[in-house]
Design an enzyme around this catalytic site. Structure first.
Site, PDB file in Angstrom:
ATOM      1  N   LEU A  36       0.918  -1.209  -0.078  1.00 15.17           N
ATOM      2  CA  LEU A  36       0.114  -0.043  -0.082  1.00 15.17           C
ATOM      3  C   LEU A  36       0.929   1.213  -0.006  1.00 15.17           C
ATOM      4  O   LEU A  36       0.387   2.410  -0.505  1.00 15.17           O
ATOM      5  CB  LEU A  36      -0.935  -0.040   1.085  1.00 15.17           C
ATOM      6  CG  LEU A  36      -1.986  -1.234   1.320  1.00 15.17           C
ATOM      7  CD1 LEU A  36      -2.562  -0.799   2.592  1.00 15.17           C
ATOM      8  CD2 LEU A  36      -2.786  -1.290   0.055  1.00 15.17           C
ATOM      9  N   GLY A  40       9.212   6.309   6.258  1.00 13.45           N
ATOM     10  CA  GLY A  40      10.497   6.208   6.899  1.00 13.45           C
ATOM     11  C   GLY A  40      10.774   5.132   7.903  1.00 13.45           C
ATOM     12  O   GLY A  40      11.735   4.698   8.234  1.00 13.45           O
ATOM     13  N   LYS A  58       1.902  -2.467   8.828  1.00 10.21           N
ATOM     14  CA  LYS A  58       3.288  -1.808   8.695  1.00 10.21           C
ATOM     15  C   LYS A  58       4.209  -2.703   9.337  1.00 10.21           C
ATOM     16  O   LYS A  58       4.205  -3.154  10.407  1.00 10.21           O
ATOM     17  CB  LYS A  58       3.263  -0.430   9.274  1.00 10.21           C
ATOM     18  CG  LYS A  58       4.580   0.184   9.450  1.00 10.21           C
ATOM     19  CD  LYS A  58       4.474   1.424   9.825  1.00 10.21           C
ATOM     20  CE  LYS A  58       3.963   2.635   8.861  1.00 10.21           C
ATOM     21  NZ  LYS A  58       3.975   3.907   9.004  1.00 10.21           N
ATOM     22  N   ASP A 152       3.239  13.865  13.071  1.00  6.85           N
ATOM     23  CA  ASP A 152       3.503  13.768  11.591  1.00  6.85           C
ATOM     24  C   ASP A 152       2.245  13.937  10.892  1.00  6.85           C
ATOM     25  O   ASP A 152       2.094  12.929  10.074  1.00  6.85           O
ATOM     26  CB  ASP A 152       4.129  12.353  11.380  1.00  6.85           C
ATOM     27  CG  ASP A 152       4.929  12.186  10.085  1.00  6.85           C
ATOM     28  OD1 ASP A 152       5.288  13.434   9.390  1.00  6.85           O
ATOM     29  OD2 ASP A 152       5.201  11.315   9.456  1.00  6.85           O
TER      30      ASP A 152
END
Length: 573
Positions: A36, A40, A58, A152
Site C-alpha cells: 500500500l 520512513g 506496517k 507527523d
C-alpha cells in the site's frame, strides 16, 4: 518472542522493497496481499487473516526497532495507542513489537491519500473543506485524549474515505525519536508540516500538532504546500519565519488557518479553540457532505482475487467494515459512540450492521459499483418490549385523537406548541451533544445551552410550521371525504384526528419529534410495572377526552359554531 530475536536478520523472503510481496508470504499470521505504501518507519501492506477483515500492516524497518530499548519504546507506544478510539482514525487492531518481524496492524481504509485526492479531484472548498477540517481536528483530539502526540500530520498520512478524512500513523513517529536514528540523517517528519519549535530542536507539543493540522488543511483547500516547495532548508526557513502562502484558500476558514500557523506556539489557538471556531463557522451543526465514499481500491481487489475463499468475496455483498459506508451519527438525540460501537462489536453482515456497498469484479479486473443494500438494522428489541413501546405510542395517539374530537382548535394549538418545543429541544440537544463529543464536558455547557436556547426556538419554528401544515393538509383531505360521506361530527373528527396524528409522526422533519418521544418511551417500555401505570394514565386521558366529546359534544372554542355549520347534508348532525 524474546528480546534475543531483535538481532536476527529478517527471514529470507521478507522484504521492505517497493515490490509487491510474493504470493503466500505472511507476517504475524496475516497473508500479505499488496503493497500500500512506504515511509520512513516501514512498508505498509494489505493483509488478511482467514475469516477476518483486511487490515493495513506496517512492517517496521530494522533500524527503527533494532534493539531491545527501541522495541520496549514501541511496545509502550502501541499500548497507549490501542486506547485511541475514533471514527476518524485508523485504529490499531493488532501488533507484535517483539516478533521476529515486528509489525503494527491498523484498520484498513480504502481510498486515496489527501495528497493524491487533491491532485486528482482538486482542492476542497465550502462545506467540504469545513467538514474535512473538523473531522481531522476530531481525529487529532482523540489522539491527544490518551496523552499521545501525532507528530507527523501531513497529506500523505490522511486517507480520504469519500469526503471524510481518516488519520493514519498516529503517534508512531515517537517510536523513531531517538538520537541513533536522527544521527543517520533521517528527518523525523516532513519539511513544511513540522512546527517551527521542532525545527529549533524543542520537544513537540499539542501546539505542534495544531500547526501541522493547519498546514494540512491549507493543502486541502489550495492544492499547494503552504510553505512552498524547493530544498528542505529553504522550506524549513520559511516555516520558522511563518512565511506561508494561503492565496486561494476559502476565506471562511482563512483566518483560523493563519492563526494556527503562527510561528510562536503561544500564539496558536488550542485544539479546543479550533474545534469551537469550526463549530461557529458551521453554524453549530457541521454538515456532512453527501458525496459518495471512495470506490473499492485496487489493492483490495488484488487481495480478493488471490484468495477466493476469503469471506470478503466481492460480488456477494459481504464487504468488510472498512468498505462500508462511513459511519455518521444523526443529529437527533442519540449517542454517536453507540452507533459507532455497534458496527465495531457486532458481526459484519449480521443484524445490526451498517449498509454495505455491493460490487462485482468485471472480466477486465475492474470493480463495478452495484449499489447499497441492507439498510441499518434497528437494535434488537425483545418482542414484549416492542409491544409495550407500541402500546405507549398508541396511547399518545389516543390523546391526540381524543383532544381533536373534544376541542379541535384548542387541541391543535397545544399540539403545535408541543411540536415546536420538541423540535427546538432536539436541535438544542444535538448542538450540545455535538460540542460535548468534540471537546468533552465543560462547566459552562449549561450556560451555553441557555444562551443558545432562543436561537434554537427560532430555528425550530420553520420546520414545525412545515410539519404542521403538512398534517393539516392531510387532515383537510380526510375531512372532505368524511363530509362527502355524510359522516357524523364525532366520527369525522375521530378519523381526522387519526390522519393528523399519522401526519405528525411521519411527515417531513418528524424525526425531530419522534426522537425525543422515543427517548422517553423506550426506556419506560423496559420496566413493566411503571410502563403499565403510565400507559394506563395516558390511555385514560385519551378515553376521557373522547367520552367528554360524546357526552357533552364538541367544543369549538374560541368560536361558537363548527366550521360550515350552515351547510346541511342528510345524516350530518
Amino acid at each position: 518472542m524474546t528480546g534475543n530475536a531483535v538481532h536476527r536478520p529478517y527471514p529470507h523472503g521478507v522484504t521492505t522493497s517497493p515490490k509487491a510481496p510474493p504470493p503466500g508470504l505472511t507476517v504475524g499470521g496475516y497473508a500479505l496481499r499488496a503493497r500500500l505504501g512506504e515511509g520512513g518507519m516501514g512498508v505498509v501492506h494489505l493483509g488478511q487473516k482467514p475469516g477476518e477483515r483486511p487490515v493495513a500492516i506496517k512492517v517496521l524497518r530494522p533500524h527503527v526497532v533494532g534493539d531491545d530499548e527501541a522495541r520496549r519504546r514501541l511496545a509502550r507506544e502501541v499500548s497507549s495507542l490501542t486506547r485511541v478510539r475514533s471514527r476518524r482514525i485508523a485504529e490499531i487492531v493488532d501488533a507484535d513489537p517483539w516478533g521476529e518481524i515486528p509489525y503494527v496492524a491498523t484498520r484498513y481504509v480504502p481510498g486515496l491519500s489527501l495528497h493524491d485526492h487533491v491532485q486528482e479531484e482538486g482542492p476542497l472548498e465550502g462545506d467540504d473543506l469545513l467538514w474535512f477540517a473538523d473531522c481531522l481536528a476530531e481525529a487529532l483530539e482523540a489522539v491527544h485524549a490518551v496523552g499521545v502526540l501525532h507528530r507527523d500530520i501531513k497529506p500523505s498520512n490522511v486517507i480520504m474515505e469519500g469526503r471524510t478524512p481518516i488519520l493514519i500513523d498516529f503517534g508512531l513517529a515517537r517510536v523513531a525519536d531517538d538520537s541513533r536514528i536522527t544521527m543517520t540523517g533521517w528527518l523525523l517528519g516532513t519539511p513544511g508540516y513540522l512546527a517551527p519549535e521542532i525545527l529549533y530542536g524543542d520537544d513537540a507539543t499539542a501546539a505542534s500538532d495544531v500547526h501541522a493540522w493547519a498546514a494540512t488543511v491549507a493543502y486541502a483547500g489550495t492544492g499547494r504546500a503552504p510553505f512552498g516547495r524547493g530544498p528542505s532548508v529553504a522550506i524549513m526557513d520559511r516555516v520558522r519565519r511563518g512565511e506561508h502562502e494561503l492565496s486561494g484558500l476559502d476565506p471562511v476558514i482563512l483566518e483560523l488557518v493563519e492563526e494556527a500557523l503562527a510561528p510562536d506556539a503561544e500564539d496558536r489557538p488550542s485544539l479546543d479553540e479550533v474545534r469551537d471556531w469550526l463549530d461557529d463557522l458551521a453554524g453549530g451543526e457541521p454538515r456532512e457532505p453527501l458525496a459518495p465514499p471512495s470506490p473499492v481500491t485496487l489493492p483490495y481487489v488484488a487481495g480478493v482475487r488471490q484468495d477466493l475463499e476469503a469471506p470478503t468475496a466481492v460480488g456477494t455483498g459481504v464487504v468488510p467494515p472498512a468498505l462500508a459506508e462511513p459511519v455518521h451519527w444523526s443529529d437527533d438525540w442519540r449517542s454517536p459512540p453507540d452507533l459507532y460501537d455497534a458496527g465495531r462489536t457486532q458481526g459484519w453482515g449480521e443484524a445490526g450492521t451498517l449498509p454495505h456497498r455491493q460490487t462485482r469484479v468485471l472480466p477486465d479486473g475492474s470493480v463495478e459499483y452495484v449499489g447499497d443494500y441492507g439498510p441499518p438494522a434497528s437494535e434488537r428489541v425483545p418482542p414484549g418490549e416492542r409491544f409495550r413501546r407500541a402500546g405507549s405510542l398508541l396511547a399518545l395517539g389516543g390523546v391526540v385523537i381524543g383532544g381533536i374530537t373534544f376541542a379541535p382548535y384548542l387541541a391543535l394549538t397545544v399540539l403545535f406548541i408541543a411540536v415546536w418545543l420538541l423540535r427546538s429541544g432536539s436541535l438544542a440537544a444535538a448542538s450540545a451533544g455535538n460540542r460535548r463529543n468534540r471537546r468533552g464536558i465543560k462547566w459552562y455547557d449549561g450556560v451555553q445551552l441557555l444562551l443558545a436556547a432562543p436561537w434554537h426556538v427560532v430555528a425550530g419554528l420553520g420546520g414545525s410550521l412545515l410539519l404542521f401544515l403538512w398534517s393539516i393538509g392531510i387532515a383537510a383531505a380526510v375531512a372532505l371525504l368524511c363530509f362527502a360521506a355524510s359522516a357524523s361530527i364525532l366520527t369525522s373528527l375521530g378519523i381526522i384526528g387519526v390522519s393528523f396524528a399519522i401526519g405528525l409522526w411521519w411527515g417531513p422533519g418528524s424525526e425531530r419529534v419522534r426522537s425525543p418521544i422515543h427517548r422517553a418511551v423506550d426506556p419506560l417500555a423496559r420496566r413493566g410495572v411503571p410502563w403499565l401505570l403510565v400507559t394506563l394514565l395516558v390511555a385514560a386521558l385519551g378515553s376521557g377526552l373522547g367520552a367528554a366529546a360524546s357526552d357533552q359534544g364538541t367544543t369549538w372554542t374560541p368560536y361558537d359554531d363548527a366550521p360550515f355549520a350552515d351547510v346541511r347534508l342528510p345524516g350530518w348532525l
